[in-house]
Design a protein around this motif. Structure first.
Motif, PDB file in Angstrom:
ATOM      1  N   ALA A 132      -4.465   4.811   1.330  1.00  0.00           N
ATOM      2  CA  ALA A 132      -5.684   5.420   1.526  1.00  0.00           C
ATOM      3  C   ALA A 132      -6.169   5.185   3.032  1.00  0.00           C
ATOM      4  CB  ALA A 132      -6.729   5.226   0.489  1.00  0.00           C
ATOM      5  N   TYR A 133      -5.998   3.733   3.347  1.00  0.00           N
ATOM      6  CA  TYR A 133      -6.295   3.263   4.821  1.00  0.00           C
ATOM      7  C   TYR A 133      -5.503   3.998   5.779  1.00  0.00           C
ATOM      8  CZ  TYR A 133      -8.867  -1.074   3.138  1.00  0.00           C
ATOM      9  OH  TYR A 133      -9.724  -1.981   2.779  1.00  0.00           O
ATOM     10  N   ALA A 134      -4.158   4.292   5.438  1.00  0.00           N
ATOM     11  CA  ALA A 134      -3.430   4.847   6.640  1.00  0.00           C
ATOM     12  C   ALA A 134      -3.971   6.509   6.672  1.00  0.00           C
ATOM     13  CB  ALA A 134      -2.055   5.078   5.836  1.00  0.00           C
ATOM     14  N   LEU A 135      -4.416   6.960   5.666  1.00  0.00           N
ATOM     15  CA  LEU A 135      -4.983   8.348   5.666  1.00  0.00           C
ATOM     16  C   LEU A 135      -6.290   8.372   6.447  1.00  0.00           C
ATOM     17  CD1 LEU A 135      -4.091   9.703   2.159  1.00  0.00           C
ATOM     18  CD2 LEU A 135      -3.139  10.322   4.233  1.00  0.00           C
ATOM     19  N   GLN A 136      -7.240   7.172   6.202  1.00  0.00           N
ATOM     20  CA  GLN A 136      -8.457   7.146   7.026  1.00  0.00           C
ATOM     21  C   GLN A 136      -8.139   6.991   8.351  1.00  0.00           C
ATOM     22  OE1 GLN A 136     -11.015   3.967   5.047  1.00  0.00           O
ATOM     23  NE2 GLN A 136      -9.824   4.470   2.986  1.00  0.00           N
ATOM     24  N   ASP A 137      -7.021   6.269   8.850  1.00  0.00           N
ATOM     25  CA  ASP A 137      -6.718   6.273  10.280  1.00  0.00           C
ATOM     26  C   ASP A 137      -6.253   7.475  10.731  1.00  0.00           C
ATOM     27  OD1 ASP A 137      -6.914   3.359  10.063  1.00  0.00           O
ATOM     28  OD2 ASP A 137      -4.906   2.946   9.846  1.00  0.00           O
ATOM     29  N   ALA A 138      -5.911   8.346   9.852  1.00  0.00           N
ATOM     30  CA  ALA A 138      -5.354   9.692  10.397  1.00  0.00           C
ATOM     31  C   ALA A 138      -6.598  10.670  10.391  1.00  0.00           C
ATOM     32  CB  ALA A 138      -4.561  10.438   9.628  1.00  0.00           C
ATOM     33  N   GLY A 139      -7.842  10.279  10.003  1.00  0.00           N
ATOM     34  CA  GLY A 139      -9.079  11.050  10.169  1.00  0.00           C
ATOM     35  C   GLY A 139      -9.869  11.234   8.891  1.00  0.00           C
ATOM     36  N   LEU A 140      -9.205  10.942   7.809  1.00  0.00           N
ATOM     37  CA  LEU A 140     -10.018  11.202   6.401  1.00  0.00           C
ATOM     38  C   LEU A 140     -11.174  10.190   6.283  1.00  0.00           C
ATOM     39  CD1 LEU A 140      -7.140  12.377   4.019  1.00  0.00           C
ATOM     40  CD2 LEU A 140      -8.725  13.899   5.429  1.00  0.00           C
ATOM     41  N   ASP A 141     -11.953  10.357   5.661  1.00  0.00           N
ATOM     42  CA  ASP A 141     -13.008   9.418   4.895  1.00  0.00           C
ATOM     43  C   ASP A 141     -12.673   8.659   3.754  1.00  0.00           C
ATOM     44  OD1 ASP A 141     -14.075  10.531   2.701  1.00  0.00           O
ATOM     45  OD2 ASP A 141     -15.366  12.003   3.796  1.00  0.00           O
ATOM     46  N   THR A 142     -13.218   7.719   3.202  1.00  0.00           N
ATOM     47  CA  THR A 142     -12.597   6.851   2.466  1.00  0.00           C
ATOM     48  C   THR A 142     -12.555   7.714   0.735  1.00  0.00           C
ATOM     49  OG1 THR A 142     -12.988   4.674   0.936  1.00  0.00           O
ATOM     50  CG2 THR A 142     -14.966   6.073   1.674  1.00  0.00           C
ATOM     51  N   TYR A 143     -13.477   8.594   0.553  1.00  0.00           N
ATOM     52  CA  TYR A 143     -13.347   9.354  -0.546  1.00  0.00           C
ATOM     53  C   TYR A 143     -12.415  10.534  -0.523  1.00  0.00           C
ATOM     54  CZ  TYR A 143     -17.772   7.051  -1.796  1.00  0.00           C
ATOM     55  OH  TYR A 143     -18.591   5.977  -1.790  1.00  0.00           O
ATOM     56  N   ALA A 144     -12.331  11.282   0.591  1.00  0.00           N
ATOM     57  CA  ALA A 144     -11.296  12.357   0.964  1.00  0.00           C
ATOM     58  C   ALA A 144      -9.813  11.722   0.795  1.00  0.00           C
ATOM     59  CB  ALA A 144     -11.657  12.988   2.236  1.00  0.00           C
ATOM     60  N   ALA A 145      -9.755  10.305   1.220  1.00  0.00           N
ATOM     61  CA  ALA A 145      -8.390   9.739   1.242  1.00  0.00           C
ATOM     62  C   ALA A 145      -7.903   9.540  -0.009  1.00  0.00           C
ATOM     63  CB  ALA A 145      -8.363   8.312   1.999  1.00  0.00           C
ATOM     64  N   ASN A 146      -8.674   9.273  -1.121  1.00  0.00           N
ATOM     65  CA  ASN A 146      -8.497   8.986  -2.371  1.00  0.00           C
ATOM     66  C   ASN A 146      -7.895  10.466  -2.775  1.00  0.00           C
ATOM     67  OD1 ASN A 146      -9.055   6.217  -2.149  1.00  0.00           O
ATOM     68  ND2 ASN A 146     -10.101   6.218  -3.912  1.00  0.00           N
ATOM     69  N   ARG A 147      -8.901  11.449  -2.693  1.00  0.00           N
ATOM     70  CA  ARG A 147      -8.327  12.575  -3.123  1.00  0.00           C
ATOM     71  C   ARG A 147      -7.005  13.278  -2.662  1.00  0.00           C
ATOM     72  NH1 ARG A 147     -13.892  13.907  -1.769  1.00  0.00           N
ATOM     73  NH2 ARG A 147     -13.146  15.319  -0.057  1.00  0.00           N
ATOM     74  N   ALA A 148      -6.701  12.958  -1.369  1.00  0.00           N
ATOM     75  CA  ALA A 148      -5.687  13.351  -0.963  1.00  0.00           C
ATOM     76  C   ALA A 148      -4.273  12.576  -1.531  1.00  0.00           C
ATOM     77  CB  ALA A 148      -5.557  13.128   0.750  1.00  0.00           C
ATOM     78  N   LEU A 149      -4.780  11.563  -2.162  1.00  0.00           N
ATOM     79  CA  LEU A 149      -3.436  10.974  -2.888  1.00  0.00           C
ATOM     80  C   LEU A 149      -3.427  11.349  -4.420  1.00  0.00           C
ATOM     81  CD1 LEU A 149      -4.034   7.196  -1.761  1.00  0.00           C
ATOM     82  CD2 LEU A 149      -2.126   8.749  -0.936  1.00  0.00           C
ATOM     83  N   GLY A 150      -4.236  12.312  -4.781  1.00  0.00           N
ATOM     84  CA  GLY A 150      -4.299  12.800  -5.912  1.00  0.00           C
ATOM     85  C   GLY A 150      -4.916  11.848  -7.010  1.00  0.00           C
ATOM     86  N   ARG A 151      -5.986  11.001  -6.509  1.00  0.00           N
ATOM     87  CA  ARG A 151      -6.600  10.242  -7.352  1.00  0.00           C
ATOM     88  C   ARG A 151      -8.361  10.585  -7.268  1.00  0.00           C
ATOM     89  NH1 ARG A 151      -3.571   5.824  -8.705  1.00  0.00           N
ATOM     90  NH2 ARG A 151      -5.016   5.456 -10.440  1.00  0.00           N
ATOM     91  N   GLY A 152      -8.943  10.040  -8.279  1.00  0.00           N
ATOM     92  CA  GLY A 152     -10.220  10.338  -8.168  1.00  0.00           C
ATOM     93  C   GLY A 152     -11.009   9.557  -7.230  1.00  0.00           C
ATOM     94  N   GLU A 153     -12.237  10.015  -6.525  1.00  0.00           N
ATOM     95  CA  GLU A 153     -13.043   9.296  -5.397  1.00  0.00           C
ATOM     96  C   GLU A 153     -13.380   8.038  -5.945  1.00  0.00           C
ATOM     97  OE1 GLU A 153     -16.344  11.629  -4.589  1.00  0.00           O
ATOM     98  OE2 GLU A 153     -15.196  13.094  -3.311  1.00  0.00           O
ATOM     99  N   ASP A 154     -13.610   7.707  -7.282  1.00  0.00           N
ATOM    100  CA  ASP A 154     -13.993   6.212  -7.800  1.00  0.00           C
ATOM    101  C   ASP A 154     -13.595   6.618  -9.146  1.00  0.00           C
ATOM    102  OD1 ASP A 154     -15.008   3.988  -8.626  1.00  0.00           O
ATOM    103  OD2 ASP A 154     -16.728   4.327  -7.310  1.00  0.00           O
ATOM    104  N   GLU A 155     -12.363   5.573  -9.495  1.00  0.00           N
ATOM    105  CA  GLU A 155     -12.026   5.406 -10.941  1.00  0.00           C
ATOM    106  C   GLU A 155     -12.265   4.460 -11.553  1.00  0.00           C
ATOM    107  OE1 GLU A 155      -7.807   6.332 -11.047  1.00  0.00           O
ATOM    108  OE2 GLU A 155      -7.868   8.105  -9.836  1.00  0.00           O
ATOM    109  N   ARG A 156     -13.335   3.613 -11.122  1.00  0.00           N
ATOM    110  CA  ARG A 156     -13.883   2.430 -11.900  1.00  0.00           C
ATOM    111  C   ARG A 156     -14.587   2.751 -13.025  1.00  0.00           C
ATOM    112  NH1 ARG A 156     -16.501  -0.666  -6.683  1.00  0.00           N
ATOM    113  NH2 ARG A 156     -17.208   1.563  -6.318  1.00  0.00           N
TER     114      ARG A 156
END
Length: 225
Positions: A132-156
């Motif tokens: 997700a950090y790598a995706l953030q470096d490409a421009g996504l925010d922290t929540y969008a990066a999780n979604r792009a990985l097919g995960r929930g924004e916050d799975e805790r």
């Protein structure tokens, strides 16, 4: 400000098994800035997610718990999700390390608990957090990066946190957190939150965007100038 509801998988509160303390040990703590204290570190049987979470009793936590039935002030509690990069290596991409340090001192002064929860990367794990950090470096925010990985924004999920608190008799707390979802989940599962106490704002050039998105997207209590 737009606030999005988090989609979480939570067990039925009534079906949470009763956790039992399995080990209690005293551990002296010392932080890099020299601050030192002592923690009663507890482990548990029957935690609902099967993970090795820890409860650190700090300050005069026993007195805080003992006075709960008498209407006294509730213990100060921080559920802190594990962050290897921030807690151990001092990463400035988040505020986790400074929050952990702040929480230990504040809870020691007032009496209460730090719950160290093994939920790296908002529950997606260490490797995917770094993805997700790598995706953030490409421009996504922290929540969008999780979604792009097919995960929930916050799975805790804080069911195990509730189990641990109830196992030590803390059914009422003051919550040290900027995250409104923590309060909602704890109360949903049977721990009353008398007060939400915000942590400090640990702002750096590297985490400004991260903190701003948490404030604007999920209503974290953060006063960012």
């Amino acid at each position: 400000m737009t606030t999005h509801c988090l989609q979480l998988r939570r067990p039925d509160a009534a079906r949470l098994p009763r956790a039992e303390v399995r080990t209690q040990v005293v551990i002296p703590l010392r932080f890099p800035d020299g601050y030192a204290t002592t923690a009663d570190v507890l482990t548990f049987h029957h935690l609902v997610d099967g993970k090795e979470h820890l409860l650190l009793g700090l300050g005069d936590w026993r007195a805080r718990v003992a006075q709960l039935p008498l209407g006294g002030d509730a213990p100060l509690v921080r559920p802190h999700s594990e962050c290897l990069t921030g807690d151990v290596f001092g990463s400035e991409r988040c505020d986790c390390g400074p929050q952990l340090r702040e929480a230990v001192e504040r809870i020691t002064a007032e009496g209460g608990f730090l719950l160290y929860l093994r939920q790296e990367g908002r529950g997606i794990g260490l490797y995917e957090k770094l993805d997700a950090y790598a995706l953030q470096d490409a421009g996504l925010d922290t929540y969008a990066a999780n979604r792009a990985l097919g995960r929930g924004e916050d799975e805790r999920d804080y069911s195990a946190a509730v189990q641990m608190l109830l196992a030590v008799g803390a059914d009422r707390i003051r919550l040290l957190s900027n995250n409104p979802d923590k309060a909602a989940q704890l109360e949903e599962h049977g721990v009353a939150v008398d007060e939400r106490v915000p942590t400090g704002v640990h702002l750096s050039a590297a985490n400004r965007r991260y903190l701003t998105v948490k404030r604007d997207h999920t209503a974290h209590t953060l006063d960012i100038a």
